[in-house]
Scaffold this active site. Sequence first.
Site, PDB file in Angstrom:
ATOM      1  CG  ASP A 176     -23.796   4.786  73.129  1.00  0.00           C
ATOM      2  OD1 ASP A 176     -22.939   5.665  72.948  1.00  0.00           O
ATOM      3  OD2 ASP A 176     -23.649   3.838  73.931  1.00  0.00           O
ATOM      4  CB  VAL A 196     -14.564  16.296  76.969  1.00  0.00           C
ATOM      5  CG1 VAL A 196     -14.309  17.116  78.242  1.00  0.00           C
ATOM      6  CG2 VAL A 196     -14.275  17.151  75.736  1.00  0.00           C
ATOM      7  CG  HIS A 226     -20.632  12.335  75.439  1.00  0.00           C
ATOM      8  ND1 HIS A 226     -21.126  12.086  74.170  1.00  0.00           N
ATOM      9  CD2 HIS A 226     -20.532  11.124  76.053  1.00  0.00           C
ATOM     10  CE1 HIS A 226     -21.319  10.781  74.033  1.00  0.00           C
ATOM     11  NE2 HIS A 226     -20.964  10.173  75.148  1.00  0.00           N
ATOM     12  CG  ASP A 227     -17.954   8.813  74.170  1.00  0.00           C
ATOM     13  OD1 ASP A 227     -18.156   8.469  75.346  1.00  0.00           O
ATOM     14  OD2 ASP A 227     -18.506   8.273  73.202  1.00  0.00           O
ATOM     15  CG  ASN A 246     -15.136   8.156  78.102  1.00  0.00           C
ATOM     16  OD1 ASN A 246     -15.719   7.991  79.169  1.00  0.00           O
ATOM     17  ND2 ASN A 246     -15.680   7.822  76.944  1.00  0.00           N
ATOM     18  CD  GLU A 290     -20.048   5.706  70.283  1.00  0.00           C
ATOM     19  OE1 GLU A 290     -18.971   5.977  70.815  1.00  0.00           O
ATOM     20  OE2 GLU A 290     -20.991   5.190  70.917  1.00  0.00           O
TER      21      GLU A 290
END
Length: 605
Positions: free
Chosen positions: A279, A401, A398-399, A403, A314
Site C-alpha cells: 500500500d 468507492v 475499495h479506495d 473514499n 500501489e
Amino acid sequence: MKRDLIAARDRAGATRRAHSMPFGAQPLPGAGVRFRVWAPSQRSIGLKLDGSAEALPMRRDDAGWHDATVETARPGARYRFVLADGRRLADPASRCQPEGVHGPSQVVDPTAHGWTDAGWRGRPWHQAVITELHVGAFTPAGTFRAAIERLDHLATLGVTAIELMPVGAFPGRFGWGYDGVLPFAPHPAYGAPEDLKALVQAAHARGLMVLLDVVYNHLGPEGNSLQQIAPEAFSARHATPWGAAFDLDGPASAFTRGFLIHNALYWIEEFHMDGLRLDAVHAMRDDGPRHLLEDLAEAVRAAVPDRHVHLVLENPANDAAPLARDGAGRPRLYTAQWNDDVHHALHCAVTGEAEGHYARFAGETHKLGRALAAGFAREDDAAATLPPTAFIAFAQNHDQVGNRALGERLAALAPVEAVRAAAACCLLLPQVPLLFMGEEWGAAQPFPFFCDLGPGFADAVREGRRAEFAAFAAFREPAARDRIPDPLADETFAAAKLRWESLEQPEHATWLCWHRRILAVRRAEILPLLLRIRAGGDFVLRGDGAVSVWWDATEVTLQLDTNLSGQPVDGFGTPRGRAIWQEGAAAGDTLGPWSLRWSIAGARR
C-alpha cells in the site's frame, strides 16, 4: 538478514510450514518458548505470562535485544511485555491477539497446521483475474471461515485470485485495516491464524491465488506497541499523512527493514500466500543508498524460486522503474501496479465528475487513450516498454468507492449502459483486471469508510472525515456534511456488508451472467494473446470520450473501439478482423452512446 523456512512433510503427507524470525515468540523443539524483542532505549523489560504472579526479567544485550527462554511455556500461552514504568504491551511481532490489540499476545506453533496444498505452485501472472475483498464485509459473519463458503462463486465467475484488504490486527471490532498495529497477527474478529490458513488452502484447492494487502509505510495510532517499546523504529525526519513513518534510512533502519522484510516473508512462507500488494509505497520514505522496496522484492523472490509469487504496488508517483522486466520479460522486482489512471479516466468519462483528483482527467480524452494503451496517462517512454500486464485495471476498488463521502458504487453514479461499457473496457483489456467484491452482480451496498477507534481518536476521525469533503460542491453546507456516515457507527459498517441474497433478484442475476460471459471471452480470446503483447499499445482520438486503441500481439492486433459518451460518435473506420465482444450500438464507423467493440485482426502494417 538471517532467515529460514521450516517446511517438512509429516507421515500423513501434510506439509508443516513456519517462517523463522529473530523476534517474537518461537516455540522450541521439544519444549519451551523463546521470547525476544528489540528495545534499545528500554533499560529493562519483563515478560508477564498469564497465570504467573510476577513478570520474568529478560536478558538485555548491547544491541538492545531483550530475550528470555521459558521451559514451561507452551503454544497457547498468553503473554505481555512489561516496561520499567509498568506498561503492559502486546508483542510487536505477535502471531495472535485473541483479545484484540490491547490484550495479551498468544504463543502460536505455526507447524501445528497441516497443509494439504504441497503441489500448489501458484499461477502465472497473465492468468490473473482479481477480486478485491474486505473480509469483514464480504459475508454476514465477516470471518475467514465464512469467506471459504463463497470461493466456489468466485471460481465459477472466472476469477483466479482473491486480494484481501489488510488483515494485520488493528484496534476495535471493524475497520479497513490500513491502520493496523500488529502486522504479524491476523485481526481476531476475522478468526485465528489457523482460520486464515484454512482460507488460503481452500482457495488453492479451487485454483485461486490469494494476494494480501500489506502496509509498510506506517503503523496506526492506537495500540501501537512497537512505538512504545522501540520508538527508535520510527523516523524523526520523515512523516506520512497517517502517522509516524518507519525509520528506513536512519540509525534504526537495520532493525526496521528486517522487521518489514520478515513480515513479507512470513505471509508468503508461513501462510502460503501467492503475493502481496504494498500500500502507498510513495510514503515509504527511504533516502538511503538502496530503497527498502529493492531489498524486500529480492528477499521474497529468493525465498520462493519454485512457485509463482507476485508483488504488486500501489504507487501514486507512477514510477515505471520498479516494474522493469528482464530480457525474458520477467519482473525484476515488482510484478504490477494498480492503475489509478485507467480508473480516473474511465470514471470521469462515464460520470462526468470533475472534482478532486478527477479534475486532471475531465475532458482529457487523450489521457483515457494513453492509460488504456500504455498504462500511465502521461507520456512515459519507460512505461510504454512494459507489457500491459504490468498494470492492474479496475472501474471500482475499495479506495475509489470508499473514499467518496457516501461510499457509493459506480452503479449509483452513472447509467447502467455506461457502467457496463467501463466494465467491458477493463475486463478485456490486456492489463490485469480487478473487480471489487459484489461488482460482478451489481451490488447496491455502499462501501463507506468505517473504523472502531477508541475515545482518544474517535472525534478527530469524525471531524476529519467531514472536513475532508468541505471543498466539494455537494458538501459545502454543514447540513450536507451531516449526511456523511459516521465512520465509527455500527450501522456504517453494517451497511457495507454484501447482501448475497440479492443474487436471487433478476437484475443482479443478469449482471452476474454478463460477467461470467465476458470473463469466458477473456479466457478464450485475450489470455492466449497476453504473452505475445510485450509493450504498450497505440491510440487515436475519435471524439470526446471516444478512442480507438490497439496492441500488437505478434501477427495479430487486438483492438478496442469505444465511445464512453452519451452521444453517437462516428469516424471509427470500417471494423477490422473478427469481433469478440460488443456493447451498445455499433454500425459501420459509428458507435452509439456508451458503446464499444473489441476485435482481433491481422497485424497492422
